[in-house]
Scaffold this active site. Sequence first.
Site, PDB file in Angstrom:
ATOM      1  CB  CYS A 186      -0.917   0.000   1.218  1.00 26.86           C
ATOM      2  SG  CYS A 186      -2.019   1.439   1.300  1.00 26.86           S
ATOM      3  CB  THR A 188      -2.683   5.050   1.345  1.00 32.44           C
ATOM      4  OG1 THR A 188      -3.475   4.211   0.506  1.00 32.44           O
ATOM      5  CG2 THR A 188      -3.536   6.204   1.849  1.00 32.44           C
ATOM      6  N   GLY A 243       0.523  -9.724   2.886  1.00 33.14           N
ATOM      7  CA  GLY A 243       1.881 -10.068   2.488  1.00 33.14           C
ATOM      8  C   GLY A 243       2.412 -11.332   3.136  1.00 33.14           C
ATOM      9  CB  THR A 316       2.885 -14.427  21.813  1.00 30.12           C
ATOM     10  OG1 THR A 316       3.704 -14.235  20.664  1.00 30.12           O
ATOM     11  CG2 THR A 316       2.605 -13.077  22.461  1.00 30.12           C
TER      12      THR A 316
END
EC number: 1.7.1.7
Length: 352
Positions: A186, A188, A243, A316
Amino acid sequence: MPNISFDVKLDFKDVLLRPKRSTLKSRSEVDLHREIIFKNSKAKYNGIPIVAANMDTVGTFEMAKALSEHDVFTAVHKYYTVDEWEAFAKENPDSLKHVALSSGCGNDDFKKMLDVTSSVPGVTTLCLDVANGYQQSFVEFVRKVRETLPKHTIIAGNVVTVEMVEELVLSGADVIKVGIGPGSVCTTRYKTGVGYPQLSAVMECADAARGLGAHVMSDGGCTCPGDVAKAFAGGADFVMLGGMLAGHDQCGGELITKRDGSQVKQFYGMSSSTAMQKHVGGVAHYRSAEGKCVEVSYRGDVNETIMDILGGLRSTCTYTGAAKLKELSRRATFIRCTQQLNQVFAQSTTKY
């Protein structure tokens, strides 16, 4: 004079999670499934709330079939025909509970949405997706869809601020998609100067949605499993990935063999000139492309990648003492990193 906010805003790279005492003996004890009852549709969701992005190179039927085996969700891109949806549903009926039908907000989009949902009744989740969720026309479209399909779960976005989260929830959305500009393909922020650091956007928007009994989906900015964990720790109920899931067998696009023998697949943003040339004949004269096209290394079957992501997320949880994914945000303490640490961390995430 323009207003300036001097409050510190953070991206995923700006923080680490502090470990805490844990009674868990193994990562295998961590439960990554969430059970959620949505505010407006009243529908119940049960699964692992990671979502393949509704990009035509990622949000494919092949991806949905593979990820549904892990109870992981796919926002299927909006360019499949009604016949293709019917064929997928016939061959993969069990996958439908882990997919969303994506749509823009035009008249043709609305008609196609009604055609698919009437032909494939198992599709009960809708992803209403525009680059700029701040347009009044988008808010009105969300209201129209809610009135027409009252029992369907609506994901709507993208926005990054509290007031629009509240507006969309009160207009009928169940899950608000958060993120403007953080995606890897992106542009933007580069083209417009508009955006919001993703972790802060997620934390603020999640707090607003929670106050109304709704939920948020972090969209963009994750480059490694640790970023996915940080998004959940920041309050995201769902995390959308583009991605990180690109370049696999289940992705759209041709597998290209380079002169040196390496193999790549094309990956591009849905506001890129590549995507607009493919789907609408080119970039309109009144706008600019806000995405780019890149070649990503071919990565084989997506199952290995999703297992790695889920494994990192379980780890995690053990570091923070969260027996369930739902507990992670309550157990999380973020520590701001130095600039030097950010640079080291960025260098270590090139795999994704």
